[in-house]
Scaffold this motif. Structure first.
Motif, PDB file in Angstrom:
ATOM      1  N   GLN A   1      57.160  36.363  57.974  1.00  0.00           N
ATOM      2  CA  GLN A   1      56.967  35.046  57.631  1.00  0.00           C
ATOM      3  C   GLN A   1      55.498  34.508  58.412  1.00  0.00           C
ATOM      4  N   VAL A   2      55.742  34.615  59.728  1.00  0.00           N
ATOM      5  CA  VAL A   2      54.388  34.399  60.478  1.00  0.00           C
ATOM      6  C   VAL A   2      53.177  35.257  60.026  1.00  0.00           C
ATOM      7  N   GLU A   3      53.308  36.398  59.729  1.00  0.00           N
ATOM      8  CA  GLU A   3      52.339  37.094  59.490  1.00  0.00           C
ATOM      9  C   GLU A   3      51.772  36.759  58.035  1.00  0.00           C
ATOM     10  N   GLY A   4      52.727  36.527  57.192  1.00  0.00           N
ATOM     11  CA  GLY A   4      52.126  35.588  55.792  1.00  0.00           C
ATOM     12  C   GLY A   4      51.329  34.413  55.853  1.00  0.00           C
ATOM     13  N   ARG A   5      51.912  33.530  56.806  1.00  0.00           N
ATOM     14  CA  ARG A   5      51.414  32.309  57.030  1.00  0.00           C
ATOM     15  C   ARG A   5      49.937  32.479  57.546  1.00  0.00           C
ATOM     16  N   LEU A   6      49.620  33.354  58.620  1.00  0.00           N
ATOM     17  CA  LEU A   6      48.420  33.703  58.987  1.00  0.00           C
ATOM     18  C   LEU A   6      47.587  34.049  58.038  1.00  0.00           C
ATOM     19  N   GLU A   7      48.066  35.117  57.125  1.00  0.00           N
ATOM     20  CA  GLU A   7      47.094  35.700  56.256  1.00  0.00           C
ATOM     21  C   GLU A   7      46.687  34.524  55.258  1.00  0.00           C
ATOM     22  N   ARG A   8      47.492  33.710  54.814  1.00  0.00           N
ATOM     23  CA  ARG A   8      47.303  32.526  53.861  1.00  0.00           C
ATOM     24  C   ARG A   8      46.343  31.953  54.469  1.00  0.00           C
ATOM     25  N   GLU A   9      46.429  31.471  55.607  1.00  0.00           N
ATOM     26  CA  GLU A   9      45.380  30.669  56.389  1.00  0.00           C
ATOM     27  C   GLU A   9      44.118  31.288  56.361  1.00  0.00           C
ATOM     28  N   GLN A  10      43.998  32.624  56.669  1.00  0.00           N
ATOM     29  CA  GLN A  10      42.627  33.165  56.671  1.00  0.00           C
ATOM     30  C   GLN A  10      42.090  33.246  55.189  1.00  0.00           C
ATOM     31  N   VAL A  11      43.021  33.554  54.269  1.00  0.00           N
ATOM     32  CA  VAL A  11      42.430  33.488  52.664  1.00  0.00           C
ATOM     33  C   VAL A  11      41.915  32.033  52.490  1.00  0.00           C
ATOM     34  N   ARG A  12      42.466  31.111  53.024  1.00  0.00           N
ATOM     35  CA  ARG A  12      42.067  29.626  52.623  1.00  0.00           C
ATOM     36  C   ARG A  12      40.579  29.300  53.291  1.00  0.00           C
ATOM     37  N   ARG A  13      40.507  29.698  54.776  1.00  0.00           N
ATOM     38  CA  ARG A  13      39.313  29.592  55.280  1.00  0.00           C
ATOM     39  C   ARG A  13      38.188  30.445  54.511  1.00  0.00           C
ATOM     40  N   CYS A  14      38.557  31.643  54.187  1.00  0.00           N
ATOM     41  CA  CYS A  14      37.405  32.614  53.709  1.00  0.00           C
ATOM     42  C   CYS A  14      37.072  31.761  52.228  1.00  0.00           C
ATOM     43  N   LEU A  15      38.147  31.264  51.449  1.00  0.00           N
ATOM     44  CA  LEU A  15      37.662  30.716  50.113  1.00  0.00           C
ATOM     45  C   LEU A  15      36.793  29.332  50.072  1.00  0.00           C
ATOM     46  N   LYS A  16      36.902  28.859  51.324  1.00  0.00           N
ATOM     47  CA  LYS A  16      36.249  27.739  51.714  1.00  0.00           C
ATOM     48  C   LYS A  16      34.618  28.129  51.798  1.00  0.00           C
ATOM     49  N   SER A  17      34.461  29.372  52.228  1.00  0.00           N
ATOM     50  CA  SER A  17      33.018  29.856  52.546  1.00  0.00           C
ATOM     51  C   SER A  17      32.283  30.144  51.201  1.00  0.00           C
ATOM     52  N   LEU A  18      33.187  30.102  50.134  1.00  0.00           N
ATOM     53  CA  LEU A  18      32.276  30.698  48.702  1.00  0.00           C
ATOM     54  C   LEU A  18      31.732  29.343  48.259  1.00  0.00           C
ATOM     55  N   THR A  19      30.723  29.763  47.329  1.00  0.00           N
ATOM     56  CA  THR A  19      30.051  28.455  46.689  1.00  0.00           C
ATOM     57  C   THR A  19      31.298  27.829  45.632  1.00  0.00           C
ATOM     58  N   GLU A  20      30.932  26.725  45.245  1.00  0.00           N
ATOM     59  CA  GLU A  20      32.049  26.158  44.440  1.00  0.00           C
ATOM     60  C   GLU A  20      32.222  26.803  43.255  1.00  0.00           C
ATOM     61  N   LEU A  21      31.286  27.318  42.505  1.00  0.00           N
ATOM     62  CA  LEU A  21      31.422  28.105  41.235  1.00  0.00           C
ATOM     63  C   LEU A  21      32.424  29.471  41.525  1.00  0.00           C
ATOM     64  N   GLN A  22      32.010  30.125  42.631  1.00  0.00           N
ATOM     65  CA  GLN A  22      32.836  31.190  43.027  1.00  0.00           C
ATOM     66  C   GLN A  22      34.159  30.954  43.187  1.00  0.00           C
ATOM     67  N   ARG A  23      34.243  30.101  43.874  1.00  0.00           N
ATOM     68  CA  ARG A  23      35.885  29.572  44.482  1.00  0.00           C
ATOM     69  C   ARG A  23      36.508  29.253  43.009  1.00  0.00           C
ATOM     70  N   GLU A  24      35.978  28.340  42.213  1.00  0.00           N
ATOM     71  CA  GLU A  24      36.714  28.067  41.051  1.00  0.00           C
ATOM     72  C   GLU A  24      37.025  29.367  40.382  1.00  0.00           C
ATOM     73  N   SER A  25      35.997  30.271  40.012  1.00  0.00           N
ATOM     74  CA  SER A  25      36.352  31.385  39.368  1.00  0.00           C
ATOM     75  C   SER A  25      37.172  32.184  39.806  1.00  0.00           C
ATOM     76  N   VAL A  26      37.340  32.510  41.219  1.00  0.00           N
ATOM     77  CA  VAL A  26      38.317  33.435  41.629  1.00  0.00           C
ATOM     78  C   VAL A  26      39.710  32.766  41.656  1.00  0.00           C
ATOM     79  N   THR A  27      39.687  31.185  42.160  1.00  0.00           N
ATOM     80  CA  THR A  27      41.101  30.547  41.983  1.00  0.00           C
ATOM     81  C   THR A  27      41.619  30.799  40.605  1.00  0.00           C
ATOM     82  N   LEU A  28      40.789  30.630  39.608  1.00  0.00           N
ATOM     83  CA  LEU A  28      41.354  30.531  38.202  1.00  0.00           C
ATOM     84  C   LEU A  28      41.952  31.896  37.920  1.00  0.00           C
ATOM     85  N   ALA A  29      41.038  33.018  38.053  1.00  0.00           N
ATOM     86  CA  ALA A  29      41.407  34.234  37.902  1.00  0.00           C
ATOM     87  C   ALA A  29      42.718  34.905  38.480  1.00  0.00           C
TER      88      ALA A  29
END
Length: 195
Positions: free
Chosen positions: A127-155
């Protein structure tokens, strides 16, 4: 010799002839076995009680020994020793077997208990490892442009196909594919995948 000392040999000792009783018991003489039982049950119980310490278990083991004595009376060999030491040897073995059996059962229970608790620790770590991975993915998603983030999130998070993403964002399919490819490359780099 003082009068307070009891002499167990010689003319004063008039106990039953244990060898004779065992020989008769070996031929099924129940009366002889009853007298043999009366003569040896006390010493057997005393020895077993010293090994086991538990009165109830000591009684059980004493009864098992006496049953063994009834069943195996024909195996007694007078040339190999006296009856009482032979019976006490059987009693000691039986008592030690009971101790070993109880210890083995306790060891098994301890192993089962240890195994049943191990997944709890693995579950917590997972559970701890999964939570850390999710946090890292969220942080990395924030580094994408708006269009990239929307496209990746929808797909990838909502399960839409590329044409559906293009339709939802009102963009040409080629543009969505390019933004997705660029966004996934940036995510991979941010997450350190493949490095």
């Amino acid at each position: 010799m003082s009068s307070n000392v009891v002499q167990l040999s010689g003319p004063q000792w008039r106990g039953p002839d244990l060898q004779e009783l065992v020989a008769k018991a070996a031929f099924g003489d129940q009366d002889a076995f009853g007298r043999l039982y009366d003569a040896v049950a006390g010493p057997v119980f005393g020895l077993v009680r010293r090994v086991l310490r538990d009165p109830a278990q000591s009684e059980e083991v004493t009864q098992e020994v006496m049953l063994d004595l009834w069943r195996n009376a024909s195996r007694y060999q007078p040339e190999r020793g006296e009856v009482l030491p032979w019976v006490l040897t059987m009693a000691h073995r039986r008592a030690v077997d009971r101790v070993r059996s109880a210890q083995a059962a306790a060891d098994r229970e301890q192993k089962v208990a240890a195994r049943s608790h191990a997944p709890v620790f693995d579950e917590v770590a997972e559970q701890v490892e999964g939570r850390l991975e999710r946090e890292q993915v969220r942080r990395c998603l924030k580094s994408l442009t708006e269009l990239q983030r929307e496209s990746v999130t929808l797909a990838y998070y909502r399960g839409y196909s590329y044409p559906q993403v293009a339709e939802l964002l009102a963009l040409p399919l080629g543009t969505v594919k390019t933004r997705m490819r660029d966004g996934l490359i940036r995510l991979r780099d941010c997450l350190g995948v493949g490095t």
